[in-house]
Enzyme design. Structure first.
Site, short mmCIF file in Angstrom:
data_model
loop_
_atom_site.label_atom_id
_atom_site.label_comp_id
_atom_site.label_asym_id
_atom_site.label_seq_id
_atom_site.Cartn_x
_atom_site.Cartn_y
_atom_site.Cartn_z
N ARG A 4 0.91 -1.20 0.05
CA ARG A 4 -0.14 -0.12 0.10
C ARG A 4 0.86 1.33 -0.03
NH1 ARG A 4 -5.32 0.96 2.02
NH2 ARG A 4 -5.79 3.05 2.63
N HIS A 68 22.23 -20.30 6.12
CA HIS A 68 23.04 -19.16 6.07
C HIS A 68 22.80 -18.70 4.71
CE1 HIS A 68 27.04 -16.97 5.44
NE2 HIS A 68 27.31 -17.19 6.82
N HIS A 141 1.79 29.58 19.82
CA HIS A 141 1.02 28.90 20.99
C HIS A 141 -0.44 28.49 20.45
CE1 HIS A 141 4.33 29.78 23.91
NE2 HIS A 141 4.32 30.82 23.36
N SER A 262 -16.30 9.89 4.82
CA SER A 262 -17.09 9.18 5.98
C SER A 262 -17.83 8.13 5.80
CB SER A 262 -17.44 10.21 7.15
OG SER A 262 -18.00 9.47 8.19
N ARG A 310 16.95 -5.61 8.37
CA ARG A 310 16.31 -6.45 7.25
C ARG A 310 14.84 -5.67 7.10
NH1 ARG A 310 18.26 -11.87 5.33
NH2 ARG A 310 20.08 -12.23 6.80
#
EC number: 4.3.2.2
Length: 431
Positions: A4, A68, A141, A262, A310
C-alpha cells in the site's frame, strides 16, 4: 513494507532479486579485481561472468538446509558456473558481500529520494511564489500573533527541505563505502588493492577501517537523516491539518471527484493525506532509534544488527520515498482560501496589531509599562466581548488619541506594515 505504501521504483530495490543481484555484482567486481592483479586467471573471470546467475527460490531452498543466506547464494551460483566457481568469494567473508551490496542498495534508494525531494522543492517554491503576499495571521502557541503571508510560511518549509537536501547529499557520500577486507578487516587473506579496484568498479569508496563489518555509525546517520526529513514532512502535514480545521479553513487538501470522507457523515472532507504522513513519520523515527542501537556491536562484529536492518532499511527508504511523493502531490494541489485567511485575521477587530500601537505610543514618549497597560486593556476588552473591536477601542481611548493622530492609528492597523521586509527573505530562497 506493505504494498500500500510502496512505490514500484523503490520497492524494486528492496526485493530479494535486486538484493541477490547486488551480491553477484560485488562477487564479480572482486573477481575482476583479482584477475587484474594476477591472482586468478582472466579466463576464469570470463567464464564466471558468462555463466553466473541465481534462482531466488533455489537460494531459499538451500538456505532452509544450511541456515546461512550467503552460503546458500554461493551454492546456487556455483550450480550454474561449475569449476570456475572456485574463484568466487576467494579470501572474502560474508559481510564483505553483504555490507558492500547493502551500500549499493542504500545509494540507489537515496538517489530516488533525492530525485523526489527535488520535485517537492519545486512544488513548495511555486506555491510560495503564488502566495508571496497572501496575508494571513501568524500564530504562536496556537493563538493569533501578528500578520504574515502564506508565502512566508511556505518559505520556512522551503528552507527546511533545502537543509534536508544538503544533509542527504552529505550522507550519500558517507554511506557509499564498501569493504573487501576479510573476516576481521585485516586483509589477512586478500590484497587491499583488490578492495580498492572492486569498490571503484561499484562506484564506492573503500571503508577507512572496517572490522568484519562496516561500522554502523554510518548506517545510523543514514537513518537519522531520513528521520529528520520525515519529521519535516510531518511538520508540514500537521500545519495543513490545523489550517484545515472547520473553524479555520485557510487551506484544504484537494478532495477528488468521487472521494468520500466518512461512511457515516456525507459532509466530511478529512485531511487524510496529512494524517497518513503524520503516522508514517512515527514509523521512520522508531527505526532511527533501532539504527542507533545497532552501533554498539560486540568486538569485531556480532549479528544482532542483521534482523533489525532487514526490516528498518527497506521500511525507512520506502516510507520516506512515499512520504515525499504524497507531500509533493499535497502541496501541488493544495486549496488555499485567502478570504478565510483575511476573515480570521480580523477577528476581534485587529488585536493582532497591538504591538504596532504599543510601539507607536512609546515612540511618542509614553512609558513602555504605561503603554503596555493601555494597549492590553483595550485588547483584552475586545477579546472578552462578543463582537469586540480592538481598533474601535483604541480610537476611543483618550490616552491614545492624545499622542497619536488618526492617520498614525491607521498606519498601526495596516497589515502591509508587517510585510515590508519579506522581500529580503524571499530573495534568499529564490521565491
Amino acid at each position: 513494507m506493505i504494498e500500500r505504501y510502496t512505490l514500484p521504483e523503490m520497492g524494486k530495490i528492496w526485493t530479494d532479486t535486486y538484493k541477490l543481484q547486488t551480491w553477484l555484482d560485488v562477487e564479480i567486481a572482486v573477481c575482476e579485481a583479482q584477475a587484474e592483479l594476477g591472482y586468478i586467471p582472466q579466463a576464469a573471470v570470463d567464464e564466471i561472468k558468462a555463466k553466473a546467475k541465481f534462482d531466488p527460490q533455489r537460494v531459499l531452498e538451500i538456505e532452509a538446509e544450511v541456515r546461512h543466506d550467503v552460503i546458500a547464494f554461493l551454492t546456487n551460483v556455483n550450480e550454474y558456473v561449475g569449476d570456475a566457481g572456485r574463484y568466487i568469494h576467494l579470501g572474502l567473508t560474508s559481510s564483505d558481500v553483504l555490507d558492500t551490496a547493502l551500500a549499493l542498495q542504500l545509494v540507489a534508494s537515496l538517489d530516488l529520494i533525492l530525485e523526489q525531494l527535488e520535485k517537492l522543492i519545486q512544488a513548495i517554491r511555486y506555491q510560495a511564489q503564488q502566495h508571496r503576499y497572501t496575508v494571513m495571521v501568524g500564530r504562536s502557541h496556537g493563538i493569533h500573533a501578528e500578520p504574515i503571508t502564506f508565502g512566508f510560511k511556505l518559505a520556512g518549509w522551503l528552507a527546511e527541505v533545502l537543509r534536508n537536501r544538503d544533509r542527504l547529499v552529505r550522507v550519500a557520500q558517507s554511506i557509499a563505502v564498501g569493504k573487501i577486507s576479510g573476516a576481521v578487516g585485516t586483509y589477512a587473506n586478500i590484497d587491499p588493492k583488490v578492495e580498492a579496484i572492486a569498490c571503484q568498479k561499484l562506484g564506492l569508496e573503500p571503508d577507512t577501517a572496517s572490522t568484519q563489518v562496516i561500522s554502523r555509525d554510518r548506517h545510523a546517520e543514514y537513518v537519522q537523516q531520513l528521520a529528520l526529513l520525515a519529521a519535516s514532512l510531518e511538520r508540514f502535514a500537521v500545519e495543513i491539518r490545523n489550517l484545515q480545521r472547520t473553524d479555520v479553513l485557510e487551506v484544504e487538501e484537494y478532495f477528488s471527484k468521487g472521494q468520500k470522507g466518512s461512511s457515516a457523515m456525507p459532509h466530511k472532507r478529512n485531511p487524510i493525506r496529512s494524517e497518513r504522513l503524520t503516522g508514517m513519520a512515527r514509523l521512520v523515527r522508531g527505526h532511527a532509534v533501532a539504527a542507533l542501537e545497532n552501533v554498539a556491536l560486540w568486538h569485531e562484529r556480532d549479528i544482532s544488527h542483521s534482523s533489525v536492518e532487514r526490516v528498518a532499511f527497506p521500511d525507512c527508504c520506502i516510507l520516506t520515498h512515499f512520504m515525499l511523493k504524497e507531500t509533493t502531490d499535497l502541496v501541488k494541489n493544495l486549496l488555499v482560501y485567502p478570504e478565510n485567511m483575511k476573515r480570521n485575521m480580523n477577528v476581534y477587530g485587529g488585536v493582532i496589531f497591538s504591538q504596532k500601537v504599543l510601539l507607536a505610543l512609546v515612540e511618542k514618549g509614553m512609558n513602555r509599562e504605561d503603554a503596555y497597560r493601555v494597549v492590553q486593556g483595550s485588547a483584552h476588552q475586545a477579546w472578552n466581548t462578543e463582537g469586540g473591536n480592538f481598533e474601535e477601542l483604541v480610537r476611543a481611548d483618550a490616552q491614545v488619541t492624545a499622542l497619536l493622530s488618526a492617520e498614525e492609528i491607521d498606519q498601526c492597523f495596516d497589515p502591509q506594515q508587517h510585510l515590508t521586509n519579506l522581500a529580503e527573505i524571499y530573495s534568499r530562497l529564490d521565491i
